[in-house]
Enzyme design. Structure first.
Site, mmCIF file in Angstrom:
data_model
loop_
_atom_site.group_PDB
_atom_site.id
_atom_site.type_symbol
_atom_site.label_atom_id
_atom_site.label_comp_id
_atom_site.label_asym_id
_atom_site.label_seq_id
_atom_site.Cartn_x
_atom_site.Cartn_y
_atom_site.Cartn_z
ATOM 1 N N LYS A 195 0.843 -1.199 0.000
ATOM 2 C CA LYS A 195 0.000 0.000 0.000
ATOM 3 C C LYS A 195 0.875 1.244 0.000
ATOM 4 C CE LYS A 195 -1.759 2.413 3.376
ATOM 5 N NZ LYS A 195 -1.549 3.760 2.806
ATOM 6 N N GLU A 269 10.580 0.916 10.141
ATOM 7 C CA GLU A 269 11.543 1.987 9.877
ATOM 8 C C GLU A 269 10.804 3.282 10.163
ATOM 9 O OE1 GLU A 269 13.085 4.906 8.530
ATOM 10 O OE2 GLU A 269 13.251 4.110 6.476
ATOM 11 N N CYS A 303 13.518 10.696 6.712
ATOM 12 C CA CYS A 303 13.578 10.156 8.074
ATOM 13 C C CYS A 303 14.977 10.297 8.653
ATOM 14 C CB CYS A 303 13.127 8.715 8.098
ATOM 15 S SG CYS A 303 13.856 7.737 6.787
ATOM 16 N N GLU A 400 10.648 15.249 15.597
ATOM 17 C CA GLU A 400 10.869 15.197 14.154
ATOM 18 C C GLU A 400 9.946 16.223 13.482
ATOM 19 O OE1 GLU A 400 9.537 11.649 11.895
ATOM 20 O OE2 GLU A 400 11.550 11.665 11.038
HETATM 21 P P1 NAI Z 1 1.936 7.714 8.842
HETATM 22 O O1 NAI Z 1 2.793 6.839 9.683
HETATM 23 O O2 NAI Z 1 0.525 7.941 9.269
HETATM 24 O O3 NAI Z 1 1.884 7.126 7.343
HETATM 25 C C1 NAI Z 1 2.810 6.212 6.790
HETATM 26 C C2 NAI Z 1 2.053 5.076 6.112
HETATM 27 O O4 NAI Z 1 1.330 4.352 7.087
HETATM 28 C C3 NAI Z 1 1.015 5.547 5.092
HETATM 29 O O5 NAI Z 1 0.987 4.630 4.025
HETATM 30 C C4 NAI Z 1 -0.276 5.494 5.883
HETATM 31 O O6 NAI Z 1 -1.423 5.342 5.091
HETATM 32 C C5 NAI Z 1 -0.051 4.266 6.739
HETATM 33 N N1 NAI Z 1 -0.840 4.211 7.965
HETATM 34 C C6 NAI Z 1 -1.361 5.232 8.687
HETATM 35 N N2 NAI Z 1 -2.023 4.770 9.760
HETATM 36 C C7 NAI Z 1 -1.916 3.413 9.736
HETATM 37 C C8 NAI Z 1 -2.383 2.365 10.574
HETATM 38 N N3 NAI Z 1 -3.075 2.607 11.682
HETATM 39 N N4 NAI Z 1 -2.069 1.091 10.251
HETATM 40 C C9 NAI Z 1 -1.343 0.814 9.155
HETATM 41 N N5 NAI Z 1 -0.893 1.759 8.311
HETATM 42 C C10 NAI Z 1 -1.165 3.051 8.598
HETATM 43 O O7 NAI Z 1 2.685 9.089 8.664
HETATM 44 P P2 NAI Z 1 2.032 10.508 8.279
HETATM 45 O O8 NAI Z 1 0.794 10.718 9.086
HETATM 46 O O9 NAI Z 1 1.936 10.565 6.809
HETATM 47 O O10 NAI Z 1 3.153 11.515 8.767
HETATM 48 C C11 NAI Z 1 3.232 11.917 10.117
HETATM 49 C C12 NAI Z 1 4.668 12.091 10.534
HETATM 50 O O11 NAI Z 1 5.331 10.840 10.508
HETATM 51 C C13 NAI Z 1 5.497 12.971 9.636
HETATM 52 O O12 NAI Z 1 5.326 14.323 9.950
HETATM 53 C C14 NAI Z 1 6.876 12.480 9.929
HETATM 54 O O13 NAI Z 1 7.381 13.076 11.088
HETATM 55 C C15 NAI Z 1 6.687 11.001 10.177
HETATM 56 N N6 NAI Z 1 6.986 10.199 8.976
HETATM 57 C C16 NAI Z 1 8.154 9.505 8.933
HETATM 58 C C17 NAI Z 1 8.490 8.793 7.815
HETATM 59 C C18 NAI Z 1 9.765 8.039 7.717
HETATM 60 O O14 NAI Z 1 10.254 7.832 6.617
HETATM 61 N N7 NAI Z 1 10.311 7.566 8.794
HETATM 62 C C19 NAI Z 1 7.640 8.778 6.625
HETATM 63 C C20 NAI Z 1 6.398 9.490 6.783
HETATM 64 C C21 NAI Z 1 6.118 10.174 7.931
#
Ligand code: NAI
Ligand code: MG
Length: 491
Positions: A195, A269, A303, A400
Site C-alpha cells: 500500500k 523503519e 527520516c 521530528e
Molecule cells: P503515517 O505513519 O501515518 O503514514 C505512513 C504510512 O502508514 C502511510 O501509508 C499510511 O497510510 C499508513 N498508515 C497510517 N495509519 C496506519 C495504521 N493505523 N495502520 C497501518 N498503516 C497506517 O505518517 P504521516 O501521518 O503521513 O506523517 C506523520 C509524521 O510521521 C510525519 O510528519 C513524519 O514526522 C513522520 N513520517 C516519517 C516517515 C519516515 O520515513 N520515517 C515517513 C512518513 C512520515
C-alpha cells in the site's frame, strides 16, 4: 590558435541568482481519470475512491481507490495463491530474471516515473530524476543478484521464503520505498500486498504497468491504495505472514502492539532526529554543502535528515554565516523546474505540522533565520529555515519536524558532542565532519545510530544496510541484511 573574442567593457558577472525557467515537460505522463486496485495481475474497480492532487498547485490529478477490508482480503488471497502456485518454489535464477527485467524497464521509463513522482509528491525533478529513479532501479538490480545466492548468503541455514508480505510505505520517497520493499521480498520468494501512502499513490500505480511489461506472474505483487484504514486492514489480515512498515513512530508502535503474539514477522523503519556534527578541523565549505543536503534535500521530508546541527563552538560563527549565505541561493518553487532545489511540502497536513513546530521554536526562544524567498501562491510551501540559540529541551531539538527546518546547537569537546547527539529517543542516522580519521571511528563507534556518514550526508546505496536504533525502529533494509526479514530459517 585564434584569439578568444572578448566583449568590450567588463566581463559579464551575474548580479543575482535569478534563473530562467527550465520546465520539464509533463507530456510524457499519461494519467487515467480513475484507478482501481491491482490484484492478481488485473485492475479491479475500486468501491470507494478519493482524489489525489499535486501539492505544488492543488490541482486534482486522478481518482484513486480507498481499499476496503474486503478489497484487501482479495489482494491477500491473490498473493497467497501466487505464493503457493509456483512463485515460492521457482528457482532463484528464474526469480532474478523478473527482477532484472523490472530494473531495466524502470531505467527505460525513468523520465516518465520521475515526472510523475514530482507531480504527485512535490519533490524537485532534479532529485526524482537523479536520486529516486536511479536508486529504485539499483535496488532491483542489486536484489536480483541475490535471488539465486541465498544459500551462500546464509550458509547451512536453509533459507525459505516467509509467505505473503504486507508492505506499507510513506510519501517521502514513494517509488524508492516501493523498491526497498518489493525487491528483497521477491528475491527471497515471497509475494506481496503493498500500500503506497495516500498522498502519493501514482508512481506505485504506474509501477503495475512495469510488472505487466515484465510479465511477472499474476498475484506476485498486488497494490492496493488508501489511507491508514487500508494499512490497518493489511496489518490485521490473518493471511499476511510479515509486515514491513515505514512511517511515523506512532503508527509503528501501534502496529507493533497489534502484532504482539501473532507470530507475524515485523520490521519498522520510523522517525529520526539525526545529529550532524561539525568539528573545527573539517573542510568548512564542504560541510556547509553537507548540512544543506542533509536538511533541505526533499524539503526535509527525510527520516534520516540531519535536522540537528552540532557546531563546535570555535567555528560556530563562520559556519552559521556561510550557511545563511548558502541558503540565499536555494531556489524554492515549481518541482518540475530543473533548477528547483526545494519543492512543495507534500500535503496540507504536513505543512501544518511544520508551521506548528516552527512556531513553538519561536515561542521557546530560538532565533529564526529565513532567507528572502518568494513562494508560489497556490500549493503548500515552506521557506528553508534555520534556528539558532536552540536549547536541547526545545521541541524543535527533540521532535521530528520532517520539513526544511534546521536546529543549530553547539558543543566544545567530542564527549559533549556525543552526549548531546545521543540525547534523543531516535537513532536512525548521524553525520560527522572532521579531517581526523581516528575521530571519525571514535564517534562512529559511540553514536547510537543505524547509519553514520563521515564527511558526507544522505548517501544511499543498495549494498549498504539501513535502519534504526531505539524508537527509529528495527530490522535492516538494503544489503545482505535486508534479505533476512524476508526469510525463515526453521528446519
Ligand atoms: P503515517 O505513519 O501515518 O503514514 C505512513 C504510512 O502508514 C502511510 O501509508 C499510511 O497510510 C499508513 N498508515 C497510517 N495509519 C496506519 C495504521 N493505523 N495502520 C497501518 N498503516 C497506517 O505518517 P504521516 O501521518 O503521513 O506523517 C506523520 C509524521 O510521521 C510525519 O510528519 C513524519 O514526522 C513522520 N513520517 C516519517 C516517515 C519516515 O520515513 N520515517 C515517513 C512518513 C512520515
Ligand atoms: Mg498518519
Amino acid at each position: 590558435m585564434a584569439e578568444l573574442e572578448r566583449p568590450a567593457g567588463r566581463t559579464p558577472v551575474p548580479t543575482d541568482w535569478t534563473y530562467a525557467p527550465a520546465p520539464e515537460s509533463r507530456d510524457i505522463v499519461h494519467l487515467r481519470e480513475r484507478y482501481g486496485h491491482f490484484i492478481g495481475g488485473e485492475w479491479v474497480e475500486a468501491v470507494e475512491t478519493y482524489e489525489t492532487i499535486s501539492p505544488a498547485s492543488e490541482e486534482p490529478l486522478a481518482a484513486v481507490g480507498q481499499a476496503t477490508p474486503e478489497e484487501v482480503d482479495r489482494a491477500v488471497a491473490a498473493a497467497r495463491t501466487a505464493f503457493a502456485d509456483g512463485w515460492s518454489s521457482l528457482p532463484g535464477s528464474e526469480r532474478a530474471k523478473y527482477l532484472f527485467r523490472i530494473a531495466r524497464i524502470l531505467q527505460e521509463r525513468a523520465r516518465e516515473f520521475a515526472v510523475l513522482e514530482s507531480l504527485n509528491g512535490g519533490k524537485p525533478i532534479k532529485e526524482s530524476r537523479d536520486v529516486d529513479l536511479p536508486l529504485a532501479a539499483a535496488h532491483f538490480f542489486y536484489y536480483a543478484g541475490w535471488a539465486d545466492k541465498l544459500e551462500y548468503a546464509f550458509p547451512n541455514r536453509r533459507p525459505k521464503p516467509v509467505g505473503v508480505a504486507g508492505q506499507i510505505i510513506p510519501w517521502n520517497f514513494p517509488l524508492l520505498m516501493l523498491a526497498w520493499k518489493i525487491a528483497p521480498a521477491l528475491a527471497c520468494g515471497n509475494t506481496v500486498v503493498l500500500k503506497p501512502a495516500e498522498t502519493t499513490p501514482l508512481t506505485a500505480l504506474l509501477f503495475c504497468d512495469v510488472l505487466r511489461q515484465a510479465e511477472l506472474p499474476p498475484g506476485v505483487v498486488n497494490i492496493v491504495t488508501g489511507d491508514g484504514r487500508t494499512g490497518a486492514a493489511i496489518v490485521e489480515h490473518e493471511g499476511v505472514d510479515k509486515i514491513a512498515f515505514t512511517g511515523s513512530t506512532d503508527v509503528g508502535k501501534a502496529i507493533q502492539r497489534r502484532l504482539a503474539g501473532s507470530g507475524k514477522k515485523l520490521t519498522l523503519e520510523l522517525g529520526g532526529k539525526a545529529a550532524n556534527i561539525v568539528f573545527d578541523d573539517c573542510a568548512l565549505d564542504q560541510a556547509v554543502e553537507g548540512i544543506v543536503n542533509g536538511i533541505y534535500f526533499n524539503q526535509g521530508h527525510v527520516c534520516c535528515a540531519g535536522s540537528r546541527l552540532f557546531a563546535q563552538e570555535s567555528i560556530y560563527e563562520p559556519l552559521v554565516d556561510k550557511l545563511k549565505r548558502r541558503l540565499e541561493t536555494l531556489r524554492v518553487g515549481d518541482p518540475l523546474d530543473k533548477n528547483t532545489d526545494v519543492g512543495a511540502i507534500n500535503s496540507a497536513m504536513q505543512l501544518e505540522k511544520i508551521r506548528e513546530l516552527v512556531e513553538s521554536g519561536r515561542e521557546e526562544g530560538a532565533q529564526i533565520y529565513q532567507p528572502p524567498c518568494t513562494l508560489p501562491e497556490k500549493g503548500y510551501w515552506f521557506t528553508p529555515t534555520v534556528f539558532t540559540d536552540v536549547a536541547q529541551s526545545y521541541r524543535i531539538a527533540q521532535e521530528e519536524i520532517f520539513g526544511p527546518v534546521l536546529s543549530v546547537l553547539t558543543f566544545r569537546t567530542p564527549d559533549e558532542a556525543l552526549e548531546k547527539a545521543n540525547n534523543t529517543p531516535y537513532g536512525l542516522s548521524a553525520g560527522v565532519w572532521t579531517e581526523k580519521g581516528s575521530r571519525i571511528l571514535w564517534m562512529a563507534q559511540r553514536l547510537r545510530a543505524g547509519v553514520v556518514w563521515a564527511n558526507t550526508f544522505n548517501r544511499f546505496d543498495p549494498t549498504s544496510p539501513f535502519g534504526g536504533y531505539k524508537e527509529s525502529g528495527f530490522g535492516r533494509e538494503g544489503g545482505r541484511h535486508g534479505l533476512e526479514p524476508y526469510l525463515r530459517f526453521d528446519e
